[in-house]
Design an enzyme around this catalytic site. Structure first.
Site, short mmCIF file in Angstrom:
data_model
loop_
_atom_site.label_atom_id
_atom_site.label_comp_id
_atom_site.label_asym_id
_atom_site.label_seq_id
_atom_site.Cartn_x
_atom_site.Cartn_y
_atom_site.Cartn_z
N SER A 12 39.44 42.93 37.12
CA SER A 12 40.69 43.26 36.22
C SER A 12 40.62 44.46 35.64
O SER A 12 41.63 45.20 35.62
CB SER A 12 40.77 42.19 35.18
OG SER A 12 39.62 41.86 34.63
N ARG A 33 32.89 44.19 46.06
CA ARG A 33 31.94 43.84 46.90
C ARG A 33 32.62 42.65 47.84
O ARG A 33 32.06 41.88 48.58
CB ARG A 33 30.75 43.13 46.09
CG ARG A 33 31.16 42.28 45.05
CD ARG A 33 30.20 41.68 44.33
NE ARG A 33 30.62 40.77 43.23
CZ ARG A 33 29.84 39.93 42.72
NH1 ARG A 33 28.42 40.25 42.72
NH2 ARG A 33 30.23 39.14 41.70
N ARG A 34 33.96 42.56 47.59
CA ARG A 34 34.54 41.48 48.47
C ARG A 34 35.59 42.12 49.35
O ARG A 34 36.41 42.97 49.19
CB ARG A 34 35.51 40.52 47.62
CG ARG A 34 34.64 39.59 46.65
CD ARG A 34 35.54 38.69 46.05
NE ARG A 34 34.94 37.69 45.06
CZ ARG A 34 34.49 37.88 43.84
NH1 ARG A 34 35.06 39.03 43.11
NH2 ARG A 34 33.93 36.88 43.15
N GLY A 135 38.17 50.00 23.58
CA GLY A 135 39.30 49.92 22.56
C GLY A 135 40.29 48.54 22.87
O GLY A 135 40.06 47.84 23.88
N LYS A 189 32.24 42.97 18.69
CA LYS A 189 34.04 42.47 18.49
C LYS A 189 33.91 41.21 19.33
O LYS A 189 34.59 40.34 19.03
CB LYS A 189 35.05 43.46 18.92
CG LYS A 189 35.00 44.11 20.06
CD LYS A 189 36.03 42.97 21.12
CE LYS A 189 35.91 43.57 22.44
NZ LYS A 189 36.63 42.79 23.69
N SER A 252 42.37 36.66 24.89
CA SER A 252 40.86 37.18 25.07
C SER A 252 39.99 36.04 25.68
O SER A 252 40.24 34.56 25.14
CB SER A 252 40.24 37.51 23.68
OG SER A 252 39.07 37.19 23.59
#
Ligand code: NAD
Ligand code: G3P
Length: 325
Positions: A12, A33-34, A135, A189, A252
Protein backbone atom coordinates in the site's frame (compact mmCIF):
# COMPACT_ATOMS: atom_id res chain seq x y z
CA UNK A 1 16.94 16.53 -10.85
CA UNK A 2 16.51 12.83 -10.21
CA UNK A 3 15.06 11.04 -13.22
CA UNK A 4 14.67 7.41 -12.06
CA UNK A 5 13.50 6.38 -8.58
CA UNK A 6 13.12 2.88 -7.20
CA UNK A 7 10.51 1.92 -4.60
CA UNK A 8 11.12 -1.35 -2.76
CA UNK A 9 7.77 -2.77 -1.63
CA UNK A 10 4.73 -3.05 -3.93
CA UNK A 11 2.27 -2.83 -1.07
CA UNK A 12 0.00 0.00 0.00
CA UNK A 13 2.61 2.59 0.94
CA UNK A 14 5.06 1.64 -1.79
CA UNK A 15 2.37 2.02 -4.43
CA UNK A 16 1.05 5.25 -2.92
CA UNK A 17 4.49 6.85 -2.76
CA UNK A 18 5.23 5.69 -6.31
CA UNK A 19 2.06 7.42 -7.52
CA UNK A 20 2.93 10.63 -5.74
CA UNK A 21 6.55 10.94 -6.81
CA UNK A 22 5.84 9.76 -10.37
CA UNK A 23 4.42 13.24 -11.04
CA UNK A 24 7.85 14.70 -10.26
CA UNK A 25 10.39 12.36 -11.83
CA UNK A 26 10.94 10.66 -15.19
CA UNK A 27 10.26 7.09 -14.11
CA UNK A 28 9.42 5.12 -10.95
CA UNK A 29 10.27 1.45 -10.72
CA UNK A 30 8.34 -0.47 -8.04
CA UNK A 31 10.06 -3.65 -6.87
CA UNK A 32 7.75 -6.37 -5.62
CA UNK A 33 8.01 -10.02 -4.81
CA UNK A 34 4.74 -11.17 -6.38
CA UNK A 35 4.70 -11.70 -10.14
CA UNK A 36 0.97 -11.02 -10.31
CA UNK A 37 1.42 -7.54 -8.84
CA UNK A 38 4.34 -6.78 -11.16
CA UNK A 39 2.25 -7.90 -14.11
CA UNK A 40 -0.82 -5.92 -13.06
CA UNK A 41 1.23 -2.72 -12.75
CA UNK A 42 3.03 -3.24 -16.08
CA UNK A 43 0.04 -4.50 -18.05
CA UNK A 44 -2.90 -2.58 -16.55
CA UNK A 45 -1.24 0.42 -14.83
CA UNK A 46 -2.90 -0.82 -11.66
CA UNK A 47 -1.87 -2.60 -8.46
CA UNK A 48 -4.92 -4.84 -8.39
CA UNK A 49 -4.09 -6.32 -4.98
CA UNK A 50 -3.82 -3.05 -3.08
CA UNK A 51 -5.58 -0.36 -5.15
CA UNK A 52 -7.79 -2.13 -7.70
CA UNK A 53 -9.62 1.07 -8.60
CA UNK A 54 -6.59 3.31 -9.02
CA UNK A 55 -5.07 4.02 -12.44
CA UNK A 56 -1.35 4.40 -11.86
CA UNK A 57 0.59 7.02 -13.80
CA UNK A 58 2.11 5.63 -17.02
CA UNK A 59 5.71 6.27 -15.91
CA UNK A 60 5.36 3.75 -13.08
CA UNK A 61 6.74 0.34 -13.94
CA UNK A 62 7.34 -2.75 -11.84
CA UNK A 63 10.07 -5.33 -11.52
CA UNK A 64 10.58 -8.37 -9.39
CA UNK A 65 12.86 -7.95 -6.37
CA UNK A 66 15.62 -9.99 -8.01
CA UNK A 67 16.10 -7.49 -10.86
CA UNK A 68 19.42 -6.13 -9.64
CA UNK A 69 20.18 -4.08 -12.74
CA UNK A 70 16.82 -2.39 -12.50
CA UNK A 71 17.64 -1.31 -8.95
CA UNK A 72 21.19 -0.32 -9.84
CA UNK A 73 19.85 2.07 -12.51
CA UNK A 74 17.83 4.06 -9.95
CA UNK A 75 19.35 7.28 -8.55
CA UNK A 76 17.24 7.24 -5.41
CA UNK A 77 15.49 4.36 -3.66
CA UNK A 78 12.54 4.48 -1.27
CA UNK A 79 12.18 1.58 1.14
CA UNK A 80 8.52 0.80 1.75
CA UNK A 81 8.38 -2.68 3.26
CA UNK A 82 7.44 -3.68 6.80
CA UNK A 83 10.17 -2.83 9.30
CA UNK A 84 10.78 -6.52 9.99
CA UNK A 85 11.97 -6.93 6.40
CA UNK A 86 14.23 -3.90 6.07
CA UNK A 87 17.53 -5.41 7.22
CA UNK A 88 17.07 -8.53 5.09
CA UNK A 89 16.26 -6.51 1.97
CA UNK A 90 18.96 -3.88 2.38
CA UNK A 91 21.54 -6.57 3.09
CA UNK A 92 20.45 -8.47 -0.03
CA UNK A 93 20.63 -5.38 -2.25
CA UNK A 94 23.66 -3.80 -0.60
CA UNK A 95 25.66 -3.39 -3.82
CA UNK A 96 22.77 -1.76 -5.69
CA UNK A 97 21.89 0.63 -2.84
CA UNK A 98 25.39 1.84 -1.98
CA UNK A 99 26.03 5.43 -3.01
CA UNK A 100 22.38 6.31 -3.65
CA UNK A 101 19.88 8.66 -1.97
CA UNK A 102 17.86 6.38 0.26
CA UNK A 103 14.57 7.16 1.99
CA UNK A 104 12.77 4.94 4.45
CA UNK A 105 9.02 5.22 5.05
CA UNK A 106 8.94 2.19 7.34
CA UNK A 107 7.82 2.80 10.93
CA UNK A 108 9.42 0.26 13.20
CA UNK A 109 12.18 -0.56 15.64
CA UNK A 110 14.48 -3.54 15.26
CA UNK A 111 14.65 -5.88 18.25
CA UNK A 112 16.84 -6.54 20.20
CA UNK A 113 19.22 -4.04 18.56
CA UNK A 114 16.69 -1.16 19.17
CA UNK A 115 17.85 0.34 15.88
CA UNK A 116 15.64 2.47 13.69
CA UNK A 117 15.27 1.83 9.98
CA UNK A 118 17.77 4.49 8.93
CA UNK A 119 20.30 3.04 11.37
CA UNK A 120 19.80 -0.42 9.87
CA UNK A 121 20.21 0.98 6.36
CA UNK A 122 23.39 2.80 7.38
CA UNK A 123 24.67 -0.42 9.02
CA UNK A 124 24.14 -2.36 5.82
CA UNK A 125 25.16 0.18 3.18
CA UNK A 126 27.43 2.72 4.87
CA UNK A 127 25.46 5.34 2.89
CA UNK A 128 25.65 8.84 4.40
CA UNK A 129 22.65 9.98 2.33
CA UNK A 130 19.73 8.45 4.18
CA UNK A 131 16.47 10.21 5.04
CA UNK A 132 13.17 9.16 6.55
CA UNK A 133 9.66 10.26 5.64
CA UNK A 134 7.02 10.10 8.35
CA UNK A 135 3.68 11.74 9.01
CA UNK A 136 -0.14 11.46 8.92
CA UNK A 137 -0.17 9.63 5.59
CA UNK A 138 -2.71 6.86 5.15
CA UNK A 139 -1.54 5.19 1.95
CA UNK A 140 -4.93 5.10 0.22
CA UNK A 141 -5.40 8.84 0.69
CA UNK A 142 -1.86 9.49 -0.55
CA UNK A 143 -2.48 7.25 -3.55
CA UNK A 144 -5.55 9.25 -4.53
CA UNK A 145 -3.68 12.54 -4.25
CA UNK A 146 -5.23 13.99 -1.11
CA UNK A 147 -3.34 16.59 0.90
CA UNK A 148 -0.95 15.15 3.48
CA UNK A 149 1.81 16.52 5.66
CA UNK A 150 4.99 14.69 6.52
CA UNK A 151 8.30 15.24 8.22
CA UNK A 152 11.54 14.66 6.36
CA UNK A 153 14.16 13.47 8.80
CA UNK A 154 17.61 13.99 7.34
CA UNK A 155 21.01 15.05 8.55
CA UNK A 156 22.19 18.56 7.97
CA UNK A 157 23.26 18.02 4.34
CA UNK A 158 21.37 20.70 2.34
CA UNK A 159 21.64 18.79 -0.96
CA UNK A 160 20.03 15.68 0.58
CA UNK A 161 17.22 17.76 2.04
CA UNK A 162 16.68 19.54 -1.30
CA UNK A 163 16.66 16.28 -3.25
CA UNK A 164 14.22 14.57 -0.90
CA UNK A 165 12.02 17.67 -0.71
CA UNK A 166 11.71 17.67 -4.46
CA UNK A 167 10.80 13.99 -4.59
CA UNK A 168 8.08 14.50 -1.98
CA UNK A 169 7.02 17.89 -3.28
CA UNK A 170 3.35 16.85 -3.44
CA UNK A 171 3.32 16.79 0.37
CA UNK A 172 3.31 19.63 2.88
CA UNK A 173 6.70 19.09 4.49
CA UNK A 174 8.45 20.00 7.68
CA UNK A 175 11.98 18.96 8.54
CA UNK A 176 14.15 17.68 11.32
CA UNK A 177 17.84 16.94 11.41
CA UNK A 178 17.23 14.42 14.20
CA UNK A 179 16.30 11.50 11.96
CA UNK A 180 16.20 9.04 14.88
CA UNK A 181 13.68 11.18 16.76
CA UNK A 182 11.48 11.41 13.66
CA UNK A 183 11.57 7.66 13.24
CA UNK A 184 10.83 7.05 16.92
CA UNK A 185 7.73 9.24 16.61
CA UNK A 186 6.46 6.82 13.98
CA UNK A 187 7.20 3.88 16.28
CA UNK A 188 5.56 5.44 19.35
CA UNK A 189 2.40 6.59 17.61
CA UNK A 190 1.71 3.04 16.47
CA UNK A 191 1.99 1.78 20.05
CA UNK A 192 -0.43 4.42 21.33
CA UNK A 193 -2.82 3.74 18.47
CA UNK A 194 -3.06 0.14 19.66
CA UNK A 195 -3.46 1.35 23.26
CA UNK A 196 -6.22 3.81 22.31
CA UNK A 197 -8.00 1.08 20.41
CA UNK A 198 -7.80 -1.14 23.50
CA UNK A 199 -9.07 1.69 25.72
CA UNK A 200 -11.93 2.51 23.35
CA UNK A 201 -12.96 -1.14 23.32
CA UNK A 202 -13.90 -0.64 26.97
CA UNK A 203 -14.81 3.07 27.22
CA UNK A 204 -16.97 4.62 24.53
CA UNK A 205 -17.50 8.24 25.60
CA UNK A 206 -15.75 11.27 24.16
CA UNK A 207 -14.37 12.45 27.52
CA UNK A 208 -12.93 9.00 28.17
CA UNK A 209 -11.36 8.79 24.73
CA UNK A 210 -9.64 12.17 24.84
CA UNK A 211 -8.58 11.78 28.47
CA UNK A 212 -6.70 8.63 27.56
CA UNK A 213 -5.42 10.15 24.33
CA UNK A 214 -3.94 13.03 26.27
CA UNK A 215 -2.22 10.61 28.66
CA UNK A 216 -0.74 8.73 25.71
CA UNK A 217 0.55 11.93 24.15
CA UNK A 218 2.00 13.04 27.48
CA UNK A 219 3.87 9.73 27.85
CA UNK A 220 5.12 10.04 24.28
CA UNK A 221 6.34 13.60 24.87
CA UNK A 222 8.16 12.63 28.08
CA UNK A 223 10.06 10.04 26.07
CA UNK A 224 10.79 12.42 23.19
CA UNK A 225 11.93 15.18 25.55
CA UNK A 226 14.55 12.74 26.85
CA UNK A 227 15.84 11.52 23.49
CA UNK A 228 15.21 14.18 20.86
CA UNK A 229 17.78 16.82 19.89
CA UNK A 230 14.99 18.53 17.95
CA UNK A 231 13.12 20.49 20.62
CA UNK A 232 10.44 21.39 18.08
CA UNK A 233 9.58 17.79 17.27
CA UNK A 234 6.31 17.86 19.26
CA UNK A 235 4.46 19.98 16.71
CA UNK A 236 5.80 18.28 13.61
CA UNK A 237 3.76 16.07 11.30
CA UNK A 238 5.66 12.93 12.37
CA UNK A 239 4.60 13.57 15.97
CA UNK A 240 1.33 15.39 16.72
CA UNK A 241 -0.21 14.80 13.29
CA UNK A 242 0.56 11.12 12.93
CA UNK A 243 -0.17 10.39 16.61
CA UNK A 244 -3.67 11.81 16.24
CA UNK A 245 -4.37 10.32 12.82
CA UNK A 246 -3.46 6.81 13.89
CA UNK A 247 -4.95 6.83 17.41
CA UNK A 248 -8.27 8.39 16.39
CA UNK A 249 -9.12 6.88 13.02
CA UNK A 250 -10.45 3.35 12.61
CA UNK A 251 -8.69 3.10 9.22
CA UNK A 252 -5.48 2.63 11.20
CA UNK A 253 -4.39 -1.00 11.35
CA UNK A 254 -2.75 -0.40 14.72
CA UNK A 255 -5.83 1.19 16.25
CA UNK A 256 -8.00 -1.57 14.76
CA UNK A 257 -5.73 -4.21 16.28
CA UNK A 258 -6.23 -2.60 19.69
CA UNK A 259 -10.00 -2.57 19.24
CA UNK A 260 -10.09 -6.19 18.10
CA UNK A 261 -7.86 -7.42 20.92
CA UNK A 262 -9.89 -5.41 23.44
CA UNK A 263 -13.11 -6.91 22.16
CA UNK A 264 -11.47 -10.37 22.08
CA UNK A 265 -12.07 -10.64 18.34
CA UNK A 266 -8.47 -11.69 17.71
CA UNK A 267 -5.81 -13.42 19.74
CA UNK A 268 -2.02 -13.36 19.37
CA UNK A 269 -1.77 -15.30 16.06
CA UNK A 270 -2.89 -12.05 14.40
CA UNK A 271 0.83 -11.55 13.68
CA UNK A 272 0.56 -14.37 11.14
CA UNK A 273 -2.42 -12.66 9.51
CA UNK A 274 -0.19 -11.01 6.88
CA UNK A 275 -1.47 -7.58 7.90
CA UNK A 276 1.26 -5.07 8.72
CA UNK A 277 0.72 -4.34 12.40
CA UNK A 278 3.91 -2.38 13.08
CA UNK A 279 3.09 -1.33 16.66
CA UNK A 280 2.81 -4.88 17.96
CA UNK A 281 6.34 -5.62 16.73
CA UNK A 282 7.94 -2.52 18.22
CA UNK A 283 6.26 -2.11 21.62
CA UNK A 284 8.76 -4.32 23.48
CA UNK A 285 11.70 -2.44 22.00
CA UNK A 286 10.28 0.96 22.83
CA UNK A 287 9.78 -0.08 26.47
CA UNK A 288 13.40 -1.26 26.67
CA UNK A 289 14.64 1.90 24.96
CA UNK A 290 12.75 3.97 27.53
CA UNK A 291 14.20 1.90 30.39
CA UNK A 292 17.67 2.59 29.01
CA UNK A 293 16.82 6.28 29.57
CA UNK A 294 15.29 5.56 33.01
CA UNK A 295 11.85 6.41 31.67
CA UNK A 296 8.78 4.47 32.73
CA UNK A 297 6.12 3.96 30.05
CA UNK A 298 3.05 2.50 31.84
CA UNK A 299 0.78 2.84 28.83
CA UNK A 300 3.27 1.18 26.49
CA UNK A 301 3.67 -1.56 29.12
CA UNK A 302 -0.12 -1.95 29.27
CA UNK A 303 -0.18 -2.45 25.50
CA UNK A 304 2.64 -4.97 25.67
CA UNK A 305 1.09 -6.92 28.56
CA UNK A 306 -2.25 -7.23 26.80
CA UNK A 307 -0.70 -8.15 23.42
CA UNK A 308 1.43 -10.74 25.21
CA UNK A 309 -1.70 -12.31 26.68
CA UNK A 310 -0.51 -11.59 30.24
CA UNK A 311 -3.83 -10.00 31.11
CA UNK A 312 -6.88 -8.68 29.38
CA UNK A 313 -7.91 -5.16 28.66
CA UNK A 314 -10.83 -5.00 31.11
CA UNK A 315 -8.67 -6.12 34.03
CA UNK A 316 -5.80 -3.75 33.35
CA UNK A 317 -7.30 -0.70 31.67
CA UNK A 318 -8.36 1.07 34.90
CA UNK A 319 -4.98 0.37 36.48
CA UNK A 320 -3.08 1.97 33.62
CA UNK A 321 -4.84 5.32 33.94
CA UNK A 322 -3.72 5.57 37.59
CA UNK A 323 -0.08 4.89 36.60
CA UNK A 324 -0.06 7.05 33.45
CA UNK A 325 2.11 10.19 33.67
N1 NAD B 1 -0.05 1.84 4.72
C1 NAD B 1 0.08 3.07 5.20
O1 NAD B 1 -0.89 3.84 5.35
C2 NAD B 1 1.45 3.55 5.62
C3 NAD B 1 1.70 4.92 5.73
C4 NAD B 1 2.96 5.37 6.12
C5 NAD B 1 3.96 4.44 6.41
N2 NAD B 1 3.68 3.12 6.29
C6 NAD B 1 4.76 2.18 6.63
O2 NAD B 1 5.25 1.58 5.43
C7 NAD B 1 5.78 0.29 5.73
C8 NAD B 1 5.17 -0.69 4.75
O3 NAD B 1 3.85 -0.84 5.14
P1 NAD B 1 2.59 -0.98 4.14
O4 NAD B 1 1.47 -0.29 4.81
O5 NAD B 1 2.95 -0.62 2.75
O6 NAD B 1 2.40 -2.58 4.24
P2 NAD B 1 1.66 -3.52 3.23
O7 NAD B 1 1.40 -4.76 3.99
O8 NAD B 1 0.55 -2.79 2.58
O9 NAD B 1 2.76 -3.79 2.10
C9 NAD B 1 4.01 -4.34 2.43
C10 NAD B 1 4.58 -4.88 1.12
O10 NAD B 1 5.93 -5.28 1.35
C11 NAD B 1 6.12 -6.48 0.64
N3 NAD B 1 7.26 -7.22 1.19
C12 NAD B 1 7.35 -7.79 2.41
N4 NAD B 1 8.54 -8.40 2.53
C13 NAD B 1 9.20 -8.20 1.35
C14 NAD B 1 10.46 -8.58 0.85
N5 NAD B 1 11.28 -9.30 1.61
N6 NAD B 1 10.82 -8.20 -0.40
C15 NAD B 1 9.97 -7.46 -1.15
N7 NAD B 1 8.75 -7.07 -0.75
C16 NAD B 1 8.38 -7.44 0.50
C17 NAD B 1 4.83 -7.25 0.81
O11 NAD B 1 4.70 -8.25 -0.17
C18 NAD B 1 3.82 -6.12 0.64
O12 NAD B 1 3.48 -5.96 -0.72
C19 NAD B 1 5.41 0.00 7.19
O13 NAD B 1 6.51 0.20 8.04
C20 NAD B 1 4.32 1.03 7.49
O14 NAD B 1 4.28 1.41 8.86
C21 NAD B 1 2.48 2.64 5.92
O1 G3P C 1 -2.45 1.67 9.41
P1 G3P C 1 -1.37 2.08 10.38
O2 G3P C 1 -1.83 2.10 11.80
O3 G3P C 1 -0.10 1.26 10.16
O4 G3P C 1 -0.97 3.62 10.07
C1 G3P C 1 -0.57 3.93 8.76
C2 G3P C 1 0.31 5.17 8.77
O5 G3P C 1 1.44 5.02 9.60
C3 G3P C 1 -0.46 6.41 9.13
O6 G3P C 1 0.40 7.53 9.05
Amino acid sequence: MISKVGVIGAGSMGTAVAQSISRRVGEVIVFGRRQEIVDSINTDNCNKRYFPGLRLNPNIHARLMGDRQGLADCEAVIIAVPSSEVRFIVNATHDELTGKFLVTVAKGLEYPSLKTMSEIIRDETGNPDIACFSGPTFADEVAYGHIAGATIGAGGDPSLRATISNLFGEFILDFSDDIRAVELCGVLKNVYAIGTGMWDSVYGNHNEHYTFLNMCYKEMCIFLRAISRDKGIFTKFCCFGDFNLTANVDKSRNRTLGLMVGKKIVKTPYLESGVTFEGSRSVKGIIELAENHSIDMPIARFVYDVLSGNNNVRESVDGVIRKAP
